[in-house]
Motif scaffolding. Structure first.
Motif, PDB file in Angstrom:
ATOM      1  N   TYR A  49       0.874  -1.095  -0.118  1.00 49.05           N
ATOM      2  CA  TYR A  49       0.085   0.031   0.036  1.00 49.05           C
ATOM      3  C   TYR A  49       0.797   1.296  -0.153  1.00 49.05           C
ATOM      4  CZ  TYR A  49      -3.283   3.573   1.284  1.00 49.05           C
ATOM      5  OH  TYR A  49      -4.144   4.769   1.316  1.00 49.05           O
ATOM      6  N   PHE A  50       1.714   1.476   0.990  1.00 50.45           N
ATOM      7  CA  PHE A  50       2.512   2.562   1.229  1.00 50.45           C
ATOM      8  C   PHE A  50       3.647   2.753   0.120  1.00 50.45           C
ATOM      9  CE2 PHE A  50       0.846   2.508   5.338  1.00 50.45           C
ATOM     10  CZ  PHE A  50       0.407   3.654   5.542  1.00 50.45           C
ATOM     11  N   SER A  51       4.201   1.677  -0.707  1.00 44.15           N
ATOM     12  CA  SER A  51       5.056   1.494  -1.425  1.00 44.15           C
ATOM     13  C   SER A  51       4.095   2.103  -2.964  1.00 44.15           C
ATOM     14  CB  SER A  51       5.340   0.181  -2.177  1.00 44.15           C
ATOM     15  OG  SER A  51       6.074   0.173  -3.483  1.00 44.15           O
ATOM     16  N   SER A  52       2.957   1.793  -3.164  1.00 45.36           N
ATOM     17  CA  SER A  52       2.280   2.520  -4.287  1.00 45.36           C
ATOM     18  C   SER A  52       1.938   3.980  -4.091  1.00 45.36           C
ATOM     19  CB  SER A  52       0.828   1.506  -4.504  1.00 45.36           C
ATOM     20  OG  SER A  52      -0.101   1.976  -3.156  1.00 45.36           O
ATOM     21  N   VAL A  53       1.731   4.451  -3.032  1.00 50.82           N
ATOM     22  CA  VAL A  53       1.499   5.777  -2.484  1.00 50.82           C
ATOM     23  C   VAL A  53       2.769   6.505  -3.149  1.00 50.82           C
ATOM     24  CG1 VAL A  53       1.281   7.393  -0.497  1.00 50.82           C
ATOM     25  CG2 VAL A  53      -0.237   5.404  -0.620  1.00 50.82           C
ATOM     26  N   LYS A  54       3.964   5.943  -2.442  1.00 48.92           N
ATOM     27  CA  LYS A  54       4.994   6.404  -2.900  1.00 48.92           C
ATOM     28  C   LYS A  54       5.254   6.511  -4.234  1.00 48.92           C
ATOM     29  CE  LYS A  54      10.239   5.984  -1.992  1.00 48.92           C
ATOM     30  NZ  LYS A  54      10.509   6.064  -3.553  1.00 48.92           N
ATOM     31  N   ASN A  55       4.910   5.637  -5.047  1.00 50.55           N
ATOM     32  CA  ASN A  55       5.094   5.656  -6.427  1.00 50.55           C
ATOM     33  C   ASN A  55       3.952   6.390  -7.455  1.00 50.55           C
ATOM     34  OD1 ASN A  55       7.878   4.206  -6.117  1.00 50.55           O
ATOM     35  ND2 ASN A  55       6.625   2.164  -6.036  1.00 50.55           N
ATOM     36  N   SER A  56       3.121   6.797  -6.718  1.00 51.99           N
ATOM     37  CA  SER A  56       1.831   7.321  -7.304  1.00 51.99           C
ATOM     38  C   SER A  56       1.161   6.551  -8.072  1.00 51.99           C
ATOM     39  CB  SER A  56       2.349   8.538  -7.913  1.00 51.99           C
ATOM     40  OG  SER A  56       3.328   9.555  -7.340  1.00 51.99           O
ATOM     41  N   ASN A  57       0.884   5.181  -7.678  1.00 53.48           N
ATOM     42  CA  ASN A  57      -0.123   4.295  -8.278  1.00 53.48           C
ATOM     43  C   ASN A  57      -1.209   3.816  -7.380  1.00 53.48           C
ATOM     44  OD1 ASN A  57       2.021   3.909 -10.600  1.00 53.48           O
ATOM     45  ND2 ASN A  57       3.212   2.509  -8.948  1.00 53.48           N
ATOM     46  N   HIS A  58      -1.391   4.728  -6.570  1.00 50.37           N
ATOM     47  CA  HIS A  58      -2.375   4.241  -5.454  1.00 50.37           C
ATOM     48  C   HIS A  58      -3.727   5.005  -5.807  1.00 50.37           C
ATOM     49  CE1 HIS A  58      -1.019   8.286  -4.495  1.00 50.37           C
ATOM     50  NE2 HIS A  58      -1.902   8.455  -3.789  1.00 50.37           N
ATOM     51  N   ASN A  65     -13.587  11.557  -4.221  1.00 48.17           N
ATOM     52  CA  ASN A  65     -13.166  12.252  -3.012  1.00 48.17           C
ATOM     53  C   ASN A  65     -11.780  11.685  -2.373  1.00 48.17           C
ATOM     54  OD1 ASN A  65     -15.414  13.598  -2.766  1.00 48.17           O
ATOM     55  ND2 ASN A  65     -16.459  12.220  -1.610  1.00 48.17           N
ATOM     56  N   TYR A  66     -11.212  10.413  -2.798  1.00 46.48           N
ATOM     57  CA  TYR A  66     -10.017  10.086  -2.194  1.00 46.48           C
ATOM     58  C   TYR A  66      -8.905  10.764  -3.253  1.00 46.48           C
ATOM     59  CZ  TYR A  66      -6.059   7.004  -1.570  1.00 46.48           C
ATOM     60  OH  TYR A  66      -4.975   6.543  -1.354  1.00 46.48           O
ATOM     61  N   ILE A  67      -9.002  10.859  -4.640  1.00 49.02           N
ATOM     62  CA  ILE A  67      -8.012  11.257  -5.359  1.00 49.02           C
ATOM     63  C   ILE A  67      -7.753  13.064  -5.335  1.00 49.02           C
ATOM     64  CG2 ILE A  67      -8.414   9.397  -7.187  1.00 49.02           C
ATOM     65  CD1 ILE A  67      -9.480  11.647  -8.861  1.00 49.02           C
ATOM     66  N   ARG A  68      -8.743  13.479  -4.557  1.00 49.62           N
ATOM     67  CA  ARG A  68      -8.588  14.947  -4.322  1.00 49.62           C
ATOM     68  C   ARG A  68      -8.118  15.231  -2.851  1.00 49.62           C
ATOM     69  NH1 ARG A  68     -13.068  17.809  -2.353  1.00 49.62           N
ATOM     70  NH2 ARG A  68     -12.609  19.743  -3.695  1.00 49.62           N
ATOM     71  N   HIS A  72      -0.570  15.190  -2.861  1.00 47.86           N
ATOM     72  CA  HIS A  72       0.014  14.075  -3.709  1.00 47.86           C
ATOM     73  C   HIS A  72      -0.962  13.214  -4.626  1.00 47.86           C
ATOM     74  CE1 HIS A  72       2.835  11.000  -4.014  1.00 47.86           C
ATOM     75  NE2 HIS A  72       1.990  10.036  -3.466  1.00 47.86           N
ATOM     76  N   ASN A  73      -2.023  13.194  -3.995  1.00 54.94           N
ATOM     77  CA  ASN A  73      -3.202  12.304  -4.733  1.00 54.94           C
ATOM     78  C   ASN A  73      -3.622  12.897  -6.111  1.00 54.94           C
ATOM     79  OD1 ASN A  73      -2.927  10.540  -2.574  1.00 54.94           O
ATOM     80  ND2 ASN A  73      -5.226  10.559  -2.243  1.00 54.94           N
ATOM     81  N   ARG A  74      -3.674  14.153  -6.065  1.00 56.56           N
ATOM     82  CA  ARG A  74      -3.891  14.940  -7.103  1.00 56.56           C
ATOM     83  C   ARG A  74      -2.824  14.944  -8.226  1.00 56.56           C
ATOM     84  NH1 ARG A  74      -7.625  20.349  -5.194  1.00 56.56           N
ATOM     85  NH2 ARG A  74      -8.451  19.263  -3.394  1.00 56.56           N
ATOM     86  N   ALA A  75      -1.548  15.250  -7.763  1.00 59.68           N
ATOM     87  CA  ALA A  75      -0.546  15.181  -8.529  1.00 59.68           C
ATOM     88  C   ALA A  75      -0.427  13.698  -9.343  1.00 59.68           C
ATOM     89  CB  ALA A  75       0.737  15.598  -7.983  1.00 59.68           C
ATOM     90  N   SER A  76      -0.490  12.653  -8.376  1.00 61.85           N
ATOM     91  CA  SER A  76      -0.533  11.409  -8.883  1.00 61.85           C
ATOM     92  C   SER A  76      -1.467  10.948  -9.929  1.00 61.85           C
ATOM     93  CB  SER A  76      -0.556  10.358  -7.628  1.00 61.85           C
ATOM     94  OG  SER A  76       0.424  10.552  -6.903  1.00 61.85           O
ATOM     95  N   PHE A  77      -2.689  11.621  -9.913  1.00 64.14           N
ATOM     96  CA  PHE A  77      -3.727  11.169 -10.592  1.00 64.14           C
ATOM     97  C   PHE A  77      -3.467  11.974 -12.218  1.00 64.14           C
ATOM     98  CE2 PHE A  77      -7.899  12.195 -12.650  1.00 64.14           C
ATOM     99  CZ  PHE A  77      -8.615  10.903 -12.699  1.00 64.14           C
ATOM    100  N   ILE A  78      -2.893  13.234 -12.139  1.00 62.85           N
ATOM    101  CA  ILE A  78      -2.602  13.853 -13.364  1.00 62.85           C
ATOM    102  C   ILE A  78      -1.363  12.862 -13.910  1.00 62.85           C
ATOM    103  CG2 ILE A  78      -1.268  15.969 -14.194  1.00 62.85           C
ATOM    104  CD1 ILE A  78      -4.062  16.531 -13.110  1.00 62.85           C
ATOM    105  N   ARG A  79      -0.374  12.607 -13.215  1.00 64.98           N
ATOM    106  CA  ARG A  79       0.405  11.609 -13.848  1.00 64.98           C
ATOM    107  C   ARG A  79       0.007  10.417 -14.435  1.00 64.98           C
ATOM    108  NH1 ARG A  79       5.655  11.772 -14.376  1.00 64.98           N
ATOM    109  NH2 ARG A  79       6.973   9.803 -14.597  1.00 64.98           N
ATOM    110  N   VAL A  80      -0.946   9.557 -13.837  1.00 64.94           N
ATOM    111  CA  VAL A  80      -1.591   8.476 -14.337  1.00 64.94           C
ATOM    112  C   VAL A  80      -2.436   9.031 -15.410  1.00 64.94           C
ATOM    113  CG1 VAL A  80      -3.238   6.685 -13.781  1.00 64.94           C
ATOM    114  CG2 VAL A  80      -1.335   7.166 -12.040  1.00 64.94           C
ATOM    115  N   PHE A  81      -2.997   9.757 -15.462  1.00 68.35           N
ATOM    116  CA  PHE A  81      -3.932  10.294 -16.515  1.00 68.35           C
ATOM    117  C   PHE A  81      -2.966  10.651 -17.724  1.00 68.35           C
ATOM    118  CE2 PHE A  81      -5.766  13.586 -19.233  1.00 68.35           C
ATOM    119  CZ  PHE A  81      -7.041  12.996 -19.731  1.00 68.35           C
ATOM    120  N   TRP A  82      -1.762  11.196 -17.794  1.00 66.21           N
ATOM    121  CA  TRP A  82      -1.120  11.610 -18.774  1.00 66.21           C
ATOM    122  C   TRP A  82      -0.178  10.180 -19.308  1.00 66.21           C
ATOM    123  CZ3 TRP A  82       4.798  11.081 -17.708  1.00 66.21           C
ATOM    124  CH2 TRP A  82       5.336  11.234 -18.761  1.00 66.21           C
TER     125      TRP A  82
END
Length: 332
Positions: A49-58, A65-68, A72-82
């Motif tokens: 779980y915390f490895s995925s948070v660190k790597n922005s895959n979570h 409500n979670y991704i916002r 860190h969650n918001r930036a991670s979601f932007i990267r996943v979308f890209w």
């Protein structure tokens, strides 16, 4: 923030890094799927779980409500979308607001239309419903809107007060509750009045925005970038201000989710995975191409998201195109 810095109080570090938020979510996820996770152990679960948070895959397939919930969650979601949809940019396709929203919903099923519409207004300024947008234009505007939404909402309320002729001394820095009540009215009035006016005095808006930054701290663009944009002209409209911010490379670097515009369509790691997948499909003997494709996609997803088991059932649905059966001849 460096957790080893003794000058930072423990309470401040926990609050700024949202450690307790992630710990609470990890426990909640564990309780919701305990039959799955107890099979391979709690230590491994929390490590993944915390490895995925660190790597922005979570954030993949999580609720809005979670991704916002954190920056860190918001930036991670932007990267996943890209990473998921940059091929649209490489192909040169232009998409509408609803089409971009559909792509976002593939990653976050309850992603709201309003956020996409606001991002489109940054790109299009006049008509955000009928015009088409390039991937590069949209994603940088979307990044700004999504990462700093609360700050921008407050700026819009301040802008509306200045546009109405209020003195800077009487402009009140809005609270979150007042923003929720006034933002829709301010948007309508601002759109209507901007058609008749050139905007507001840039130095006056800069003074008010600077005071606003004191409250938002880490949830707003750097002050130097805000000041730099506002110093470029004597008068500025709300959406021209946002357009300049969306294109500002220092803000993009501060968020840290996207590369520069020149490198936006380049992702060697993902290209390598796709090349491996194509090679597997073309040379795999004794197996049909669809089975090989599924196997290759599963390998990509296993590498991309250490937290695969948490959303295993959802990913199975995506992989099998509606089927809940997981068949893969290439893995046998």
């Amino acid at each position: 923030m460096n957790r080893l810095n003794s000058a930072v109080p423990a309470e401040q570090y926990l609050a700024d890094s949202h450690v307790l938020f992630y710990l609470n979510d990890a426990v909640t996820q564990l309780l919701d799927h305990k039959e799955e996770y107890t099979q391979f152990g709690l230590v491994r679960y929390f490590a993944e779980y915390f490895s995925s948070v660190k790597n922005s895959n979570h954030v993949l397939f999580r609720e809005f409500n979670y991704i916002r919930a954190t920056q860190h969650n918001r930036a991670s979601f932007i990267r996943v979308f890209w990473r998921c949809f940059r091929q649209i940019g490489k192909s040169g396709d232009l998409l509408s607001v609803l089409e971009y929203r559909s792509l976002l919903q593939l990653l976050c099923p309850d992603f709201p239309l309003e956020v996409v519409q606001r991002a489109a207004r940054i790109v299009l300024t006049d008509d955000a419903t009928d015009c088409l947008m390039s991937f590069s234009d949209f994603i940088y505007a979307f990044q700004l809107q999504f990462c700093f939404q609360e700050f921008l909402d407050s700026v819009q309320v301040i802008y509306q007060d200045l546009l109405a002729g209020k003195s800077p001394n009487t402009v009140i820095v809005p609270t979150s509750s007042s923003v929720e009540q006034l933002i829709s009215v301010a948007t309508e009035e601002s759109d209507r009045e901007e058609q008749q006016q050139d905007g507001v005095d840039s130095s006056t808006l800069a003074e008010c925005v600077n005071a606003l930054c004191d409250r938002f701290k880490h949830s707003c663009p750097p002050r130097t970038c805000l000041r730099e944009v506002l110093e470029q002209t004597d008068k500025v409209s709300y959406y021209s201000f946002l357009t300049s911010l969306a294109k500002h490379e220092s803000i993009n670097q501060t968020i840290g989710a996207l590369p520069s515009k020149e490198e936006l369509l380049i992702d060697p790691e993902m290209d390598q995975e796709l090349d491996k997948l194509i090679a597997q499909i073309s040379v795999s003997p004794g197996s049909n191409s669809s089975g090989s494709a599924v196997g290759g996609l599963k390998e990509v997803q296993r590498r991309a998201s250490p937290r695969r088991n948490i959303h295993h059932r959802r990913k199975m649905e995506v992989e099998s195109d509606g089927s809940t059966e997981e068949t893969d001849s290439s893995e046998n």
